[in-house]
Design an enzyme around this catalytic site. Structure first.
Site, PDB file in Angstrom:
ATOM      1  N   LYS A  24       5.991   4.496  -9.732  1.00 29.58           N
ATOM      2  CA  LYS A  24       7.349   4.324 -10.251  1.00 29.58           C
ATOM      3  C   LYS A  24       8.388   4.668  -9.181  1.00 29.58           C
ATOM      4  O   LYS A  24       8.734   5.845  -9.007  1.00 29.58           O
ATOM      5  CB  LYS A  24       7.588   5.251 -11.458  1.00 29.58           C
ATOM      6  CG  LYS A  24       6.543   5.132 -12.575  1.00 29.58           C
ATOM      7  CD  LYS A  24       6.703   3.859 -13.366  1.00 29.58           C
ATOM      8  CE  LYS A  24       5.702   3.776 -14.509  1.00 29.58           C
ATOM      9  NZ  LYS A  24       5.470   2.383 -14.961  1.00 29.58           N
ATOM     10  N   HIS A 134      -1.786   3.641   2.674  1.00 34.26           N
ATOM     11  CA  HIS A 134      -3.061   2.934   2.465  1.00 34.26           C
ATOM     12  C   HIS A 134      -3.044   1.495   2.989  1.00 34.26           C
ATOM     13  O   HIS A 134      -4.111   0.887   3.145  1.00 34.26           O
ATOM     14  CB  HIS A 134      -3.424   2.889   0.975  1.00 34.26           C
ATOM     15  CG  HIS A 134      -3.602   4.235   0.346  1.00 34.26           C
ATOM     16  ND1 HIS A 134      -4.473   5.183   0.848  1.00 34.26           N
ATOM     17  CD2 HIS A 134      -3.011   4.805  -0.743  1.00 34.26           C
ATOM     18  CE1 HIS A 134      -4.406   6.270   0.081  1.00 34.26           C
ATOM     19  NE2 HIS A 134      -3.532   6.071  -0.877  1.00 34.26           N
ATOM     20  N   ASP A 169      -0.336  14.181   0.904  1.00 37.41           N
ATOM     21  CA  ASP A 169      -0.597  13.441  -0.335  1.00 37.41           C
ATOM     22  C   ASP A 169      -2.038  13.736  -0.783  1.00 37.41           C
ATOM     23  O   ASP A 169      -2.895  14.036   0.051  1.00 37.41           O
ATOM     24  CB  ASP A 169      -0.433  11.944  -0.042  1.00 37.41           C
ATOM     25  CG  ASP A 169      -0.470  11.065  -1.277  1.00 37.41           C
ATOM     26  OD1 ASP A 169       0.608  10.658  -1.731  1.00 37.41           O
ATOM     27  OD2 ASP A 169      -1.586  10.778  -1.766  1.00 37.41           O
ATOM     28  N   HIS A 171      -4.229  11.738  -1.669  1.00 36.40           N
ATOM     29  CA  HIS A 171      -5.160  10.693  -1.229  1.00 36.40           C
ATOM     30  C   HIS A 171      -5.225  10.623   0.296  1.00 36.40           C
ATOM     31  O   HIS A 171      -4.217  10.848   0.972  1.00 36.40           O
ATOM     32  CB  HIS A 171      -4.720   9.333  -1.787  1.00 36.40           C
ATOM     33  CG  HIS A 171      -4.709   9.281  -3.283  1.00 36.40           C
ATOM     34  ND1 HIS A 171      -3.585   9.584  -4.020  1.00 36.40           N
ATOM     35  CD2 HIS A 171      -5.691   8.990  -4.168  1.00 36.40           C
ATOM     36  CE1 HIS A 171      -3.877   9.474  -5.317  1.00 36.40           C
ATOM     37  NE2 HIS A 171      -5.145   9.126  -5.435  1.00 36.40           N
ATOM     38  N   ASP A 258       1.319  14.168  -5.560  1.00 32.31           N
ATOM     39  CA  ASP A 258       0.223  13.942  -6.508  1.00 32.31           C
ATOM     40  C   ASP A 258      -0.875  15.003  -6.389  1.00 32.31           C
ATOM     41  O   ASP A 258      -1.925  14.889  -7.009  1.00 32.31           O
ATOM     42  CB  ASP A 258      -0.362  12.525  -6.385  1.00 32.31           C
ATOM     43  CG  ASP A 258      -0.628  12.107  -4.957  1.00 32.31           C
ATOM     44  OD1 ASP A 258      -0.500  12.943  -4.056  1.00 32.31           O
ATOM     45  OD2 ASP A 258      -0.992  10.927  -4.749  1.00 32.31           O
TER      46      ASP A 258
HETATM   47 ZN   LIG Z   1      -1.616   9.715  -3.303  1.00 32.46          ZN
END
Ligand SMILES: [Zn+2]
Length: 377
Positions: A24, A134, A169, A171, A258
């Protein structure tokens, strides 16, 4: 206080991936409103520049031109197998009208941050809608189409600058790592969750770069249930000594929120306290800092944490003049402020998470610190 740039664009914040998509961009608007409410946006030393779209030549420093052409078609509403083969049109990376313009502008915002800190207009800059770590050279994945971070790094190293990229992050930054895996002109350090089935399942501590880049990629994989205490200690044992040894001209940081305990897509258990401690430390050790937003799927907690992050970049304490009037509950936690209560993992889960972090840190001390001449604390 420090001079800091708050890079916000309403055009970026308004872009939608779709109702069912967890990403978002609107979080940027929430953050802007919270920063304003907490007296950060109109402080002395804070600038609020508007970004402009990145030039095609800059995009091609990282991305393959044919891939950019595919993205352009996707942005015009095309939908076919050639796009799907490049990852565009998957559930994670849907075909969206205006996609190309959105990404061009997001990249432009990150490049603006880099320009401002390199030319001395600001010591630190925060691009809220950025951090698409990514995206690959020729494909989209993980909600990311154009890799603003990779483009900024490529442009900086082409200009002869030493760059450190620190990614907190949840990830792993696979797109950035893959592109610069054999390159010693950028030091990439990522702390992230690594567990079975958790996207993108890369970023083991044994991934340390190849050829000239050997030792210039550093991964700190963390287990589910990692809490503030474990995270901050692992960060402290790895990131400041590496930055001190590498002596970058600039640090780019992907500060996805996150990692927070309430994030619906991840299993780490940080609170705003651990998150803020790490951001403050980054501000201390980076000669110049460009932060980019990245992930964060608990929209309101992400906005809280990014507000704390921007306050740290300005070296100001966020003050809420309206707290007494509305109870501070509009965006905040049940405690009424930006900061979460302390939450710690306990029992067997804590032991497992601590062991995973310790093993990662040990591997980095043994295999990477020597290459860079870094001293273990
Ligand atoms: Zn992430």
């Amino acid at each position: 206080m420090a001079e800091a740039a708050f890079i916000f664009s309403d055009t970026l914040a308004k872009f939608e991936y779709g109702d069912d998509h967890p990403f978002k961009p609107l979080r940027a608007r929430n953050t802007m409103e919270l920063c304003n409410r907490h007296g950060l946006l109109y402080s002395v030393g804070v600038i609020r520049p508007e970004p402009a779209p990145a030039a095609r030549g800059d995009l091609e420093l990282f991305h393959n031109p044919q891939y950019l052409d595919l993205l352009k078609r996707a942005g015009e509403g095309d939908h076919d197998l050639a796009l799907l083969a490049a990852g565009i049109g998957s559930p994670d990376c849907p075909v969206l009208k205006g996609l190309y313009a959105f990404n061009e502008l997001a990249v432009g915002a990150t490049l603006l941050g880099v320009d401002l800190v390199m030319n001395g207009s600001a010591q630190r800059a925060f691009n809220l809608v950025g951090g698409f770590h990514h995206a690959g050279v020729s494909h989209a994945e993980g909600f990311c189409y154009m890799n603003d971070v990779g483009i900024a790094i490529a442009k900086l190293i082409e200009g002869g600058h030493r760059v450190a990229f620190v990614d907190i992050d949840a990830h792993h930054c696979n797109g950035v790592q893959d592109r610069f895996y054999d390159d010693d002109r950028v030091l990439t350090v990522s702390l992230h969750q690594l567990s079975d089935g958790f996207y993108p399942e890369t970023g083991r501590s044994t991934e340390i770069g190849v050829k000239d880049g050997l030792g210039y990629t550093v991964n700190v994989p963390l287990a589910p249930n990692t809490d503030d205490e474990i995270y901050v200690r692992a960060f402290e044992q790895v990131v400041p000594p590496l930055i001190e040894a590498y002596k970058p001209d600039i640090v780019i940081a992907e500060i996805g929120a996150d990692t927070l305990i309430s994030d619906p897509l991840t299993n780490l258990r940080l609170t705003s306290n651990g998150y803020e401690a790490v951001i403050k430390r980054l501000c201390e050790i980076a000669p110049r800092l460009v932060a980019v937003g990245g992930g964060g799927y608990d929209v309101f907690r992400t906005a809280n944490s990014w507000t704390l992050a921007f306050a740290a970049m300005c070296e100001l304490e966020p003050e809420d003049d309206f707290a007494g009037l509305v109870g501070g509950r509009m965006y905040g936690s049940e405690f009424g402020g930006l900061r979460d209560p302390q939450i710690a993992t306990r029992g067997e889960a804590k032991v497992l998470a601590q062991e995973a972090a310790d093993a990662a840190v040990r591997h980095i001390h043994d295999h990477v610190f020597g290459v860079l001449g870094a001293q273990a604390p």
